[in-house]
Scaffold this active site. Structure first.
Site, PDB file in Angstrom:
ATOM      1  N   PRO A   1       0.840  -1.207   0.000  1.00  0.00           N
ATOM      2  CA  PRO A   1       0.000   0.000   0.000  1.00  0.00           C
ATOM      3  C   PRO A   1       0.868   1.247   0.000  1.00  0.00           C
ATOM      4  CG  PRO A   1       0.100  -0.936   2.200  1.00  0.00           C
ATOM      5  CD  PRO A   1       0.812  -1.902   1.304  1.00  0.00           C
TER       6      PRO A   1
ATOM      7  N   SER B   1       7.105   4.822   9.849  1.00  0.00           N
ATOM      8  CA  SER B   1       7.180   3.694   8.917  1.00  0.00           C
ATOM      9  C   SER B   1       5.809   3.103   8.642  1.00  0.00           C
ATOM     10  CB  SER B   1       8.112   2.621   9.474  1.00  0.00           C
ATOM     11  OG  SER B   1       7.394   1.825  10.395  1.00  0.00           O
ATOM     12  N   LYS B   2       5.776   2.219   7.676  1.00  0.00           N
ATOM     13  CA  LYS B   2       4.522   1.561   7.313  1.00  0.00           C
ATOM     14  C   LYS B   2       3.941   0.800   8.492  1.00  0.00           C
ATOM     15  CE  LYS B   2       4.917   1.117   2.355  1.00  0.00           C
ATOM     16  NZ  LYS B   2       4.637   0.319   1.181  1.00  0.00           N
ATOM     17  N   ARG B   3       4.806   0.319   9.353  1.00  0.00           N
ATOM     18  CA  ARG B   3       4.316  -0.490  10.471  1.00  0.00           C
ATOM     19  C   ARG B   3       3.833   0.346  11.656  1.00  0.00           C
ATOM     20  NH1 ARG B   3       8.007  -2.955   7.963  1.00  0.00           N
ATOM     21  NH2 ARG B   3       9.617  -1.670   8.937  1.00  0.00           N
TER      22      ARG B   3
END
Ligand code: GLU
Length: 504
Positions: free
Chosen positions: A16, A262-264
């Site tokens: 994504p 971050s993405k996380r």
């Protein structure tokens, strides 16, 4: 600026789109539109190992939802297509070959095992292995081997990569619209791979070739690409092409502490980091998105616009059109921008207020229907106009005004203790009488009658209003109580007052 402005957003479909990517797309879009230029979407999918099903469509859906459409890209053909690098794969080998012919690149046959050995060796000695001028003649490549040996290996279909022959000890002067000038000694650079043994170009080669072929005038991208700038400039020079102008955008940092958002991070820190929700096709794991969390795209865009850029004035609210005219690349900051989820909510509240009541009511009706409540548009619109000031999201309207749809059956104990006193029964009885008799039933007439009675009998205002509100709402919240009573209608208002009399 003389030539036409053409910028591109060039994501790799590896998952994504992070909001940092959305910001990159936004700044490209704003810059393009400000200069009557083109905004291009190019999908950089040459790394088949990192390809993720559905990611490209996700990127396109995200840009559409955010309202930053591209002029050319997948599904919108211009004169520079195709816009997916996998569909341009046949193109890149010739360019790598050209660099070999001009002496700017060479074949390298080193196996991954051999390179791994070198790396280990270096590590043991506390050094880092860099493939470049200082060791390339000792390695297995067309610079160290004779022409015959090279031909033999190629004929025998030995696997090879093509590496760039980085010049030694040259001082490069790099320019960046945001960071100013930077100086770099080419001796510290490695001989990067341009073309892989799987027959595909690396990011670097494909990116530079495509920027040239697509006539990109300005490259606006994330700071993580700054270390590649020297190499990219060397590539332009080796091809004898004019390089675009570069601008590297600052990082987006976590709200607290240090480090890149971050993405996380998102779901861990309690806010989305993606524009749309995403379901990982492999693990099935779902990451939340701004759209699904009921944010308006205008709020996300306004928030992102100021994350790393400022207009130089106090103005904070910008719609897309205003952003296009205010945006200046020179006002983008060098240092990282701290993400502030509360600020996003603040923008959300602002843009929610700008929505027409009727539009909000239509969305609210859907939420009500999920709860088995059927309310018409006219009534719901009136409810919205009374409540929306306090709402950040459409679904807040339910918490703020459920009593407009279901009569209270229980009364908040704390509020009851405060609002329902010994004389409350008597007050409510009189209220019932006034409400039953008031001629044309509306908020204004009701208020006049009730106030007249209060004044005439010198009753404390709270003695009437508190039990009145408690009876209608079930708690001590909500807008003007006469407005509530008017909207509920005479019959329902009387029912609620009678119920309170019985229960409290
Ligand atoms: N494909 C690269 C990325 O995923 C593009 C970097 C660039 O804009 O040059 O970010």
């Amino acid at each position: 600026m003389s030539a036409k402005v053409r910028v591109r957003f060039a994501p790799s479909p590896t998952g994504p789109l992070h909001i940092g990517g959305v910001r990159t797309a936004l700044y490209n879009y704003l810059f393009a539109k400000k200069h009557q230029g083109d905004f291009i979407l190019r999908i950089e999918d040459t790394d088949q190992n990192r390809f993720v099903e559905g990611a490209e469509q996700y990127i396109i859906n995200s840009l559409n939802w955010c309202g930053i459409p591209y002029d050319e890209g997948p599904g919108k053909d211009g004169e520079h297509g195709p816009y997916r690098q996998s569909e341009r794969a046949h193109l890149y080998k010739d360019y790598a070959d050209k660099l070999i012919e001009s002496g700017n690149a060479y074949f390298a046959f080193d196996t991954s095992e051999a390179l791994e050995e070198h790396r280990k060796d270096h590590e043991e000695k506390g050094k880092t292995f860099i493939y470049n001028w200082h060791n390339r003649l000792k390695l297995d490549n067309s610079l160290s081997l004779s022409a015959e040996e090279v031909q033999k290996k190629i004929k025998a279909e030995e696997a090879y990569v093509i590496r760039f022959r980085t010049p030694v000890a040259e001082i490069l002067n790099l320019a960046d619209e945001i960071r100013g000038n930077m100086i770099i000694d080419t001796s510290v650079l490695d001989d990067k791979v341009l073309f892989k043994s799987d027959g595909m170009p690396t990011y670097h080669l494909a990116n530079v070739v495509d920027d040239h072929l697509m006539e990109i005038s300005h490259v606006i991208r994330g700071e993580e690409w700054l270390p590649s700038l020297a190499f990219h400039m060397l590539l332009y020079r080796a091809f004898d092409w004019e390089a675009p102008i570069f601008a590297h955008l600052p990082l987006i940092l976590k709200p607290q502490g240090k480090g890149k958002l971050s993405k996380r991070d998102g779901d861990k820190l309690g806010f989305p980091v993606f524009p749309l929700a995403w379901k990982d096709p492999k693990t099935g794991e779902i990451s939340s998105g701004y759209r699904e969390e009921n944010y308006l795209p205008e709020a996300l865009i306004n928030m992102l616009s100021l994350l790393g850029w400022n207009p130089g004035t106090e103005q904070e609210f910008f719609n897309l059109e205003e952003l296009v005219s205010a945006f200046e690349i020179s006002r983008v900051h060098k240092s990282g921008a701290k993400f502030d989820p509360e600020k996003t909510k603040w923008f959300q509240q602002h843009y929610l207020q700008l929505q027409p009541d009727e539009a909000l009511a239509s969305k609210f009706i859907e939420i009500l229907e999920e709860k088995g409540i059927y309310s018409d548009l006219n009534y719901t619109t009136k409810v919205v106009s009374l409540l929306k000031e306090r709402a950040v999201f459409v679904d807040d309207l339910w918490d703020l005004g459920r009593y407009f749809f279901v009569s209270p059956t229980e009364f908040d104990p704390k509020a009851s203790k405060k609002a329902w006193k010994e004389d409350s029964k008597e007050m409510v009885e009189t209220l019932i009488k006034i409400i039953s008799e008031v001629e044309s039933y509306n908020a204004e007439n009701l208020q006049n009658e009730v106030k007249a009675w209060i004044t005439k009998n010198e009753i404390g205002f709270g003695k009437v209003m508190q039990p009145f509100r408690l009876s209608l709402v079930g708690a001590m919240q909500g807008p003007d109580v006469f407005e509530i009573a008017a909207l509920l209608g005479r019959e329902e208002t009387l029912n609620r007052l009678n119920y309170a009399l019985k229960t409290l």
